[in-house]
Design an enzyme around this catalytic site. Structure first.
Site, PDB file in Angstrom:
ATOM      1  N   ARG A 166       7.742  -3.995 -28.408  1.00 41.20           N
ATOM      2  CA  ARG A 166       8.680  -5.071 -28.715  1.00 41.20           C
ATOM      3  C   ARG A 166       9.968  -4.921 -27.914  1.00 41.20           C
ATOM      4  O   ARG A 166      10.668  -5.893 -27.681  1.00 41.20           O
ATOM      5  CB  ARG A 166       9.029  -5.041 -30.198  1.00 41.20           C
ATOM      6  CG  ARG A 166       7.907  -5.539 -31.049  1.00 41.20           C
ATOM      7  CD  ARG A 166       8.446  -6.466 -32.115  1.00 41.20           C
ATOM      8  NE  ARG A 166       7.610  -6.407 -33.275  1.00 41.20           N
ATOM      9  CZ  ARG A 166       8.057  -6.563 -34.514  1.00 41.20           C
ATOM     10  NH1 ARG A 166       9.335  -6.761 -34.739  1.00 41.20           N
ATOM     11  NH2 ARG A 166       7.233  -6.525 -35.517  1.00 41.20           N
ATOM     12  N   THR A 169      -2.478  -5.660 -44.047  1.00 42.95           N
ATOM     13  CA  THR A 169      -2.870  -6.808 -43.223  1.00 42.95           C
ATOM     14  C   THR A 169      -3.739  -6.377 -42.042  1.00 42.95           C
ATOM     15  O   THR A 169      -4.305  -7.205 -41.352  1.00 42.95           O
ATOM     16  CB  THR A 169      -1.623  -7.526 -42.662  1.00 42.95           C
ATOM     17  OG1 THR A 169      -0.852  -6.580 -41.903  1.00 42.95           O
ATOM     18  CG2 THR A 169      -0.763  -8.094 -43.767  1.00 42.95           C
ATOM     19  N   GLY A 220       7.267  -2.290 -43.831  1.00 42.93           N
ATOM     20  CA  GLY A 220       8.434  -1.676 -43.188  1.00 42.93           C
ATOM     21  C   GLY A 220       9.738  -2.399 -43.480  1.00 42.93           C
ATOM     22  O   GLY A 220      10.817  -1.856 -43.242  1.00 42.93           O
ATOM     23  N   GLU A 221       9.659  -3.613 -44.018  1.00 42.55           N
ATOM     24  CA  GLU A 221      10.872  -4.351 -44.410  1.00 42.55           C
ATOM     25  C   GLU A 221      11.136  -4.192 -45.908  1.00 42.55           C
ATOM     26  O   GLU A 221      12.049  -4.791 -46.450  1.00 42.55           O
ATOM     27  CB  GLU A 221      10.735  -5.826 -44.062  1.00 42.55           C
ATOM     28  CG  GLU A 221      11.128  -6.156 -42.630  1.00 42.55           C
ATOM     29  CD  GLU A 221      10.234  -5.489 -41.606  1.00 42.55           C
ATOM     30  OE1 GLU A 221       9.004  -5.643 -41.705  1.00 42.55           O
ATOM     31  OE2 GLU A 221      10.752  -4.786 -40.721  1.00 42.55           O
ATOM     32  N   TRP A 247       0.538  -1.300 -39.161  1.00 43.06           N
ATOM     33  CA  TRP A 247      -0.153  -2.553 -39.460  1.00 43.06           C
ATOM     34  C   TRP A 247      -0.907  -3.159 -38.274  1.00 43.06           C
ATOM     35  O   TRP A 247      -1.269  -4.344 -38.340  1.00 43.06           O
ATOM     36  CB  TRP A 247       0.826  -3.540 -40.083  1.00 43.06           C
ATOM     37  CG  TRP A 247       2.079  -3.796 -39.276  1.00 43.06           C
ATOM     38  CD1 TRP A 247       3.193  -3.007 -39.233  1.00 43.06           C
ATOM     39  CD2 TRP A 247       2.330  -4.909 -38.420  1.00 43.06           C
ATOM     40  NE1 TRP A 247       4.119  -3.563 -38.394  1.00 43.06           N
ATOM     41  CE2 TRP A 247       3.620  -4.728 -37.888  1.00 43.06           C
ATOM     42  CE3 TRP A 247       1.605  -6.039 -38.056  1.00 43.06           C
ATOM     43  CZ2 TRP A 247       4.192  -5.638 -37.007  1.00 43.06           C
ATOM     44  CZ3 TRP A 247       2.179  -6.948 -37.179  1.00 43.06           C
ATOM     45  CH2 TRP A 247       3.457  -6.735 -36.670  1.00 43.06           C
ATOM     46  N   ASP A 285      15.039  -3.267 -34.866  1.00 45.13           N
ATOM     47  CA  ASP A 285      13.694  -3.561 -35.369  1.00 45.13           C
ATOM     48  C   ASP A 285      12.712  -3.735 -34.200  1.00 45.13           C
ATOM     49  O   ASP A 285      11.935  -4.676 -34.168  1.00 45.13           O
ATOM     50  CB  ASP A 285      13.651  -4.789 -36.285  1.00 45.13           C
ATOM     51  CG  ASP A 285      12.281  -4.952 -36.948  1.00 45.13           C
ATOM     52  OD1 ASP A 285      11.518  -3.976 -36.984  1.00 45.13           O
ATOM     53  OD2 ASP A 285      11.980  -6.069 -37.405  1.00 45.13           O
TER      54      ASP A 285
END
Lengths: 167, 587
Positions: B346, B190, B207-208, B258, B319
């Site tokens: 994050r 992406t 990553g998931e 990404w 996460d």
């Protein structure tokens, strides 16, 4: 048992067998469930329960496995209409929880408080709920591990993911 | 002069003219290195190699902003869903070069638009024919593409099903394409490519889905691989000592790449973020610090060798995907000149790192609520409750795990702090403008059994999220010289689009309800607002044609918000998808 009850019992059994005989050939071809599969895709059930219904982790939350679900058709319809309080399963009936409406778990929005289910992005009509319940109960529940034929039935024979499973 | 000589001269003039025209159209390495000297163009994904996303244009400014009106719109198309996604969205930064715009939709369909006359005129469209179900079923977070890149006479772009494509700028024909990522093992792409020298640098998503992340350099002359560097080391490689399991967890260790990185040509270092370790929410599956997950990585672009790194959240249980962009800025901290890379994570902290050596300079919280750690150590940059003796990190003790299936309320939630939407740096003010997601949530962890390998193309998160409260946001201004938050412009919705600061002392950002808003760079007072009528999850840019400045932005609500978080963002449930480019100019 009264005569009336006996009569009713026989009638019901006869009706059930007749219906079963009518349904069986259709379910063998899978064509009977296309409407329900379309709802399963449109309402994005597969976003959390995945295309095979096994659910599991992901950003939608931890979705339960529909393949292992013990719910009967009535209970499935209730959960689809009303969502599942305290979980990520949203409600799909437009009028659910509106005002004093207590058709869902005999509760109002206020009474459920923090456990109030999310609102689905797409509401479903009763006929669509019937279709998707029919699809889940016949094509997903209690069908073991999903295989190549399940994949082709969902994605189509040309799907790379199914070709991968066939290898 | 004979006729023959005249013809020769005319011929030479024609050849030179054609050569000059071709030259103007070529995106040379020199131009890419000096992109800041042509502010009328936007030739890199992040505007320049330093990723500041600052437009050095000032016709639109605090005095003239009241005259900012829609100049043109253009419908890109491409909202069709695929896989698990009912719709596709627009997250891309458009590129502009000499009056031509290159815009890309979520399926990688690239459109060239002639914007020279102040309106949009279609030139060509390149449709890569992305396999929608194949890729859309394993796109964790929407059908998205962050943008394209320019090199020579080509436009470079990715597809969700894992290809890098070089398209001829003039006619839209594909010159070559190369399959980089493998959707059969959960890999998608992406990210927008970054051009360094004669290479395209590409990252991977997944990553998931239990991928092992990598960066790859493709030789632009041949379309062939130059190098690939995994972000999760193999046994024996530096960093492998931080994977202390006995079941090869590194093979599915995550560390996706990404978000486009940045480049310092003087140091000849490539900077890129690596994302969360996998599985997301069962850290006991992967004891150790899990390098290079959640890290800024500095690489030699010639070989892909990792020169140094800085890790934000070791053995991450939340996460807190550390993939966000790295903004390069030269300024002063406490009076000392420093060459920084800036990263808003994050996990809610802004990190300032010395980009010459990876040394920690400072960290400061930019969110309103943060409870996963008691703070960041002022010299090491580690969370103060990080235990170097332990393979499993507990931080403030609120995380879920094998002995605690449900977490306490965790702030920030996994959507942010700040997500991928890029921030902007105003160099004259030394101010950073961060698109903030103010959120908290609970995590339910499940056990990823040690003896079970992840199934290819199945989610490998070992848990899920419960969003129990409303998600809001803010545009947050930080003084980079001190690390202090100076202003917050609150928003009732999370900021999902990204930010543009300009020399007109304006800061633009799009909101998920569809409003494009301009703020005063001095104090974040709102100066202007335009409702585009859909949701925005893409960053604004600025360009100029014949001296006239434009602000442009892609409008097409997609990504995760309308799907996973709709109940936590009341008011957005009726925001419909669209697929439009809006451009604004003074009337």
């Amino acid at each position: 048992m009264s005569n009336f009850s006996k009569y009713l019992n026989v009638l019901c059994r006869g009706f059930f067998i007749a219906c079963a005989l009518m349904i069986l050939p259709l379910s063998a071809t899978g064509s009977d469930f296309s409407a329900g599969k379309a709802v399963y895709k449109k309402a994005n059930c597969m976003g959390c329960h995945k295309w095979h219904g096994k659910g599991g982790g992901g950003y939608g939350g931890v979705a339960s496995s529909l393949r292992d679900s013990p719910l009967d058709e009535e209970a499935l319809a209730l959960v689809i209409r009303c969502g599942r309080p305290g979980s990520g399963m949203p409600y799909h009936k437009r009028k659910a929880y509106r005002g004093e409406n207590r058709e869902c778990y005999a509760s109002t929005r206020e009474e459920l408080g923090n456990a109030m289910p999310a609102r689905a992005r797409y509401f479903l009509k009763e006929s669509e709920i019937d279709d998707v319940v029919n699809y889940v109960s016949n094509q997903i529940q209690r069908r073991g591990e999903p295989g190549h034929s399940d994949c082709v039935a969902f994605w189509g024979a040309d799907a790379k993911r199914c070709q991968m499973m066939a290898q | 002069m004979t006729i023959c000589n005249r013809l020769l001269v005319i011929g030479a003039v024609i050849v030179l003219t054609i050569a000059a025209a071709a030259q103007a159209n070529e995106t040379s390495e020199h131009r890419l290195l000096n992109a800041g000297t042509e502010p009328h163009n936007w030739v890199h994904h992040h505007s320049t190699y330093s990723a500041q996303r600052f437009a050095n244009l000032a016709e639109i400014n605090r005095e003239t902003i009241g005259r900012l009106k829609v100049a043109w719109t253009y419908a890109l198309g491409g909202t069709t869903g695929g896989g698990i996604w009912p719709i596709a969205g627009l997250e891309a930064t458009p590129l502009v070069e000499d009056g031509y715009m290159y815009a890309i939709d979520g399926w990688g369909v690239l459109t060239k638009i002639d914007v020279r006359e102040g309106r949009a005129k279609f030139v060509w469209r390149m449709d890569p024919g992305t396999d929608k179900d194949w890729a859309g079923e394993i796109a964790c977070c929407g059908v998205d593409n962050k943008g394209a890149a320019l090199w020579g006479n080509a436009v470079l772009s990715h597809t969700l099903d894992g290809r890098l494509i070089a398209t001829n700028k003039n006619d839209g024909e594909i010159i070559w394409e190369s399959q980089l990522a493998d959707p059969a093992i959960g890999e998608t792409i992406t990210v927008a490519p970054l051009i360094v020298k004669d290479m395209a640098i590409s990252g991977v998503s997944g990553g998931e889905f239990g991928i092992r992340g990598w960066l790859e350099a493709t030789d632009l002359n041949t379309g062939k691989r130059r190098w690939r560097r995994h972000t999760i080391p193999a046994p024996g490689e530096p960093g492998s000592e931080t994977w202390q399991d006995d079941h090869d967890a590194y093979k599915t260790g995550g560390g996706a790449t990404w978000v486009t990185g940045s480049y310092d040509s003087k140091l000849d270092l490539l900077y890129w973020g690596a994302g969360n370790p996998a599985p997301d929410w069962d850290r006991e599956y992967r004891p150790g610090d899990n390098l290079y997950s959640n890290s800024a990585i500095a690489l030699d672009p010639n070989s892909g060798e990792i020169k140094f790194h800085f890790q934000y959240t070791p053995n991450d249980p939340f996460d807190y995907d550390g993939v966000n962009e790295l903004v390069l800025a030269d300024t002063e901290v406490n009076g000392d000149p420093v060459s920084l890379m800036l990263h808003a994570d994050r996990n809610g902290f802004l990190y300032a790192i010395d980009r010459t050596n990876g040394k920690f300079v400072y960290a400061s919280s930019f969110v309103k609520r943060l409870n996963w750690t008691a703070g960041i150590h002022p010299t090491t940059g580690r969370p103060v409750d990080y235990d170097p003796e332990s393979k499993i990190q507990h931080y403030a003790g609120i995380a879920s795990g094998r002995s605690k299936p449900k977490s306490d309320l965790v702030c920030p939630g996994a959507m942010g702090g700040k997500n991928w939407a890029p921030m902007s740096y105003h160099p004259k003010r030394a101010m950073l403008y961060i698109p903030v997601i103010e959120s908290c949530h609970q995590i339910t962890s499940t056990v990823a059994a040690d003896d079970e390998k992840p199934i290819p193309r199945e989610w490998f998160t070992a848990g899920g999220i419960q969003q129990t409260e409303r998600i809001t946001g803010s545009l947050t201004a930080v003084n980079v010289k001190t690390g202090k938050v100076t202003y917050k412009a609150e928003s009732e919705w999370p900021l999902l689009g990204g930010v543009l600061a300009t020399a007109g002392d304006l800061v633009f950002t799009g909101l998920p309800n569809g409003d494009l808003v301009a703020y005063d760079a001095e104090n974040l007072n709102e100066l202007w607002r335009f409702p585009t009528g859909s949701g925005i999850n893409a960053p604004p840019i600025s360009y100029a044609v014949d001296g006239k400045q434009y602000i442009a932005i892609a409008v097409g609500f997609g990504g995760t918000m309308p799907k996973w978080w709709i109940d936590a963002t009341p008011g957005l449930e009726n925001t419909n998808p669209s697929s439009m480019i809006f451009a604004f100019a003074l009337d």
